[in-house]
Design a protein around this motif. Structure first.
Motif, short mmCIF file in Angstrom:
data_model
loop_
_atom_site.label_atom_id
_atom_site.label_comp_id
_atom_site.label_asym_id
_atom_site.label_seq_id
_atom_site.Cartn_x
_atom_site.Cartn_y
_atom_site.Cartn_z
N ILE A 189 -10.67 18.97 -9.54
CA ILE A 189 -10.32 18.76 -10.95
C ILE A 189 -11.47 19.17 -11.87
N ASP A 190 -12.70 18.89 -11.45
CA ASP A 190 -13.84 19.16 -12.33
C ASP A 190 -14.33 20.61 -12.23
N GLN A 191 -13.65 21.44 -11.41
CA GLN A 191 -14.04 22.83 -11.29
C GLN A 191 -12.80 23.72 -11.39
N PRO A 192 -12.20 23.80 -12.59
CA PRO A 192 -10.98 24.61 -12.74
C PRO A 192 -11.26 26.08 -12.46
N VAL A 193 -10.29 26.75 -11.85
CA VAL A 193 -10.44 28.16 -11.53
C VAL A 193 -10.53 28.99 -12.81
N ASP A 194 -9.73 28.65 -13.80
CA ASP A 194 -9.72 29.39 -15.05
C ASP A 194 -9.49 28.40 -16.19
N LYS A 195 -10.51 28.17 -16.98
CA LYS A 195 -10.40 27.17 -18.04
C LYS A 195 -9.35 27.57 -19.09
N LYS A 196 -9.07 28.85 -19.21
CA LYS A 196 -8.12 29.30 -20.22
C LYS A 196 -6.68 29.27 -19.71
N ALA A 197 -6.50 29.09 -18.41
CA ALA A 197 -5.15 29.10 -17.85
C ALA A 197 -4.38 27.87 -18.30
N VAL A 251 0.83 -1.20 0.00
CA VAL A 251 0.00 0.00 0.00
C VAL A 251 0.87 1.26 0.00
N MET A 252 2.07 1.17 0.56
CA MET A 252 2.98 2.32 0.53
C MET A 252 3.28 2.76 -0.90
N LYS A 253 3.15 1.86 -1.85
CA LYS A 253 3.42 2.18 -3.25
C LYS A 253 2.20 2.76 -3.97
N SER A 254 1.08 2.89 -3.26
CA SER A 254 -0.14 3.39 -3.89
C SER A 254 0.05 4.84 -4.35
N PRO A 255 -0.47 5.18 -5.55
CA PRO A 255 -0.40 6.57 -6.02
C PRO A 255 -1.37 7.48 -5.29
N HIS A 256 -2.27 6.91 -4.50
CA HIS A 256 -3.26 7.70 -3.78
C HIS A 256 -2.70 8.09 -2.41
N VAL A 257 -2.59 9.38 -2.17
CA VAL A 257 -1.91 9.87 -0.99
C VAL A 257 -2.58 9.42 0.30
N ILE A 258 -3.91 9.29 0.31
CA ILE A 258 -4.60 8.88 1.53
C ILE A 258 -4.23 7.45 1.88
N ALA A 312 -7.45 15.87 6.66
CA ALA A 312 -5.98 15.94 6.66
C ALA A 312 -5.39 16.01 5.26
N PHE A 313 -6.13 15.49 4.27
CA PHE A 313 -5.59 15.44 2.92
C PHE A 313 -6.36 16.34 1.95
N LYS A 314 -7.69 16.22 1.94
CA LYS A 314 -8.47 16.92 0.91
C LYS A 314 -8.42 18.44 1.07
N THR A 315 -8.25 18.94 2.30
CA THR A 315 -8.18 20.40 2.48
C THR A 315 -7.00 20.99 1.71
N TRP A 316 -5.94 20.21 1.58
CA TRP A 316 -4.70 20.73 1.00
C TRP A 316 -4.49 20.26 -0.43
N SER A 339 -2.14 18.04 -7.98
CA SER A 339 -1.67 17.54 -6.69
C SER A 339 -2.86 17.20 -5.79
N GLN A 340 -2.91 15.96 -5.31
CA GLN A 340 -3.94 15.56 -4.36
C GLN A 340 -3.69 16.20 -2.99
N CYS A 341 -2.44 16.53 -2.72
CA CYS A 341 -2.08 17.09 -1.41
C CYS A 341 -0.75 17.82 -1.58
N TRP A 342 -0.81 19.14 -1.80
CA TRP A 342 0.41 19.87 -2.16
C TRP A 342 1.50 19.87 -1.07
N PRO A 343 1.17 19.79 0.23
CA PRO A 343 2.28 19.70 1.20
C PRO A 343 3.15 18.46 0.98
N LYS A 344 2.52 17.35 0.53
CA LYS A 344 3.29 16.13 0.31
C LYS A 344 4.07 16.16 -1.00
#
Length: 504
Positions: free
Chosen positions: A302-310, A234-241, A293-297, A317-322
């Motif tokens: 993904i389905d609600q981009p801040v700026d579609k043209k950016a 499980v340590m090798k999982s791509p999912h941070v949680i 602990a994870f989703k806040t950061w 990143s699922q969790c930018w601190p990590k």
């Protein structure tokens, strides 16, 4: 040390077995004798003795010598041997299998906490005993079959309810003893193998194992039940949680390189593997209302981009601190804490829970968890969001009054507030106005705008911050937030997020 190699016995009489079958059996028996001779010679001799009288390949001698060194009384020798074992990525299957059979519990855990480890180093979980009368979930009672007669509830949902109950029990040391004594580790192993299609079920199971691993008396039982190989995978999982839950469990099992313990809800985002990199400071992330602990950061939805043209500048990143912070500052220990929050008490899990959701209660609970995790032993920076900032303020105020928590205050080097309602939130007003419908939770009530309790907390915090000269950086939100599908508001007004900290 004992090592067992099992092969089927048979006669080597040439008159009974002829041709290639006879030759194959003869070679197998010769190979087995050679392995046993190697083990006996290596484990009965000092480390520096040459194997001039041993009829074996050099790489076979090196393997057994490394295994012997992993059991050295000298900790540095032991750790170096595990590190060298973990670097072997081009062995034959039988060599990995030899290590898996011959290594001790401490070595197996060390290998599981080594980055990019080959999973062939670990034995698969043992065969599970037959199920008792009563079905899959059986601790000697018949509660589950009774529940199943009450309605058509999906089995996964029922299992999640059972696991959530076990999660709560696993927070109590004496209850962990009972779970182990009743075969709970094997039961959880069975559920884990059967429910590989459910990340949520598997995550809850590993959370329970991480809680039980806080008790060193249970380590041998956890290892014997086959959990080290599962956690290594499980340590090798791509999912941070998923990987972070496994990392926490293994860190609690690893008493060779980890002095701290990580209670339920305290997750190390970096480093998650054994490392020779010295840790210079701790960064502690505390989420807010309805956070985690994870989703806040996470970077953003993904389905609600801040700026579609950016333009896309980098991978999501699922969790930018990590992902980002750990990459930029590898000498940090990055920790994220988690606690239950809710807008309404309609969803309270337990009738005695409400008093446990107050900021005061959570402050005492989290401070003790952080002390066990070694927070305060090195320079510390707090990063908080929303109600989490109020919790940080309360913890620092409480720690300043407790000599046992003095280190946490004295080693604080900075505090970052993201949209923290220092003087309350409009969300509380909405909830109170609709109180008969929403039944607002304790934490929401505590966020009432211009609350006297928040004013006292803020004054107490400012006193401590001025005395200790804490550097503080505060961010305020300028865009409204969607609360569900119908409500859209500024959860924390600009003046509530910033005006109380102008002196800094």
């Amino acid at each position: 040390l004992k090592s067992h190699v099992y092969i089927r016995t048979s006669s080597l009489n040439p008159n009974e077995y002829q041709g290639i079958t006879y030759q194959a059996r003869k070679e197998i028996h010769r190979a087995v004798r050679k392995i046993l001779e190697t083990e006996a010679k290596v484990f009965r001799r000092p480390f520096n003795e040459h194997f001039s009288t041993f009829d074996g390949e050099d790489h076979e001698c090196a393997l057994w010598l490394l295994l012997k060194r992993t059991q050295s009384e000298d900790k540095e020798v032991r750790l170096q041997a595990v590190q060298e074992l973990a670097k072997n990525t081009h062995w034959h299957d039988y060599q990995y299998g030899t290590v898996a059979q011959a290594c001790d519990q401490r070595t197996a855990i060390g290998l599981a906490r080594s980055k990019d480890i080959d999973l062939r180093f670990f034995l698969p979980p043992p065969s599970l005993p037959k199920m008792k009368n009563g079905g899959l979930w059986c601790f000697g009672g018949n509660g589950l079959p009774y529940c199943e007669t009450l309605g058509k509830v999906p089995s996964e949902t029922v299992e999640l309810f059972c696991l959530q109950a076990l999660v709560q029990h696993s927070k109590v040391s004496s209850h962990c003893d009972k779970i182990e004594a009743q075969g709970g580790l094997q039961l959880l192993q069975r559920i884990y193998q059967l429910r590989k299609d459910s990340a949520k079920i598997q995550r809850n199971i590993i959370r329970i194992i991480g809680n039980m691993a806080l008790d060193e008396r249970l380590h041998s039982s956890i290892v014997r039940a086959g959990w080290v190989s599962v956690l290594a995978e499980v340590m090798k999982s791509p999912h941070v949680i998923q990987s972070s839950h496994a990392s926490r469990a293994l860190a609690n099992l690893d008493r060779d390189t980890v002095q701290e313990k990580y209670p339920d809800g305290v997750y190390v985002l970096h480093p998650q593997y054994r490392s020779s990199q010295p840790i210079r400071a701790d960064i502690l992330f505390v989420h807010g209302l309805m956070g985690a602990a994870f989703k806040t950061w996470r970077q953003q939805d993904i389905d609600q981009p801040v700026d579609k043209k950016a333009p896309e500048v980098q991978e999501y990143s699922q969790c930018w601190p990590k992902t980002w912070l750990a990459s930029d500052c590898p000498a940090l220990r990055i920790i994220s804490v988690e606690y239950d929050t809710r807008l309404s008490d309609w969803k309270a899990k337990c009738p005695v829970e409400p008093h446990r959701t107050s900021i005061a209660y959570r402050s005492n609970e989290l401070l003790e968890k952080l002390r066990v995790a070694g927070i305060g032993e090195r320079p510390l920076v707090w990063v908080s969001h929303s109600m989490g900032g109020l919790l940080v303020k309360k913890m620092l105020v409480d720690a300043s009054k407790n000599p046992e928590m003095d280190k946490i205050v004295n080693n604080t080097r900075g505090i970052i507030f993201y949209s923290v309602p220092h003087h309350g939130s409009q969300l509380a007003e909405y909830s109170i106005n609709a109180r008969y419908l929403l039944f607002p939770s304790v934490e929401v009530k505590e966020l009432s705008k211009d609350s006297p309790a928040l004013k006292v907390l803020n004054d107490d915090f400012l006193s401590v911050a001025k005395d200790k000269k804490f550097p503080v950086l505060s961010f305020a939100e300028t865009l409204p937030t969607h609360i569900g599908s119908m409500l859209k508001l500024h959860v924390v007004p600009l003046e509530s997020a910033s005006k109380s900290l102008n002196f800094l």
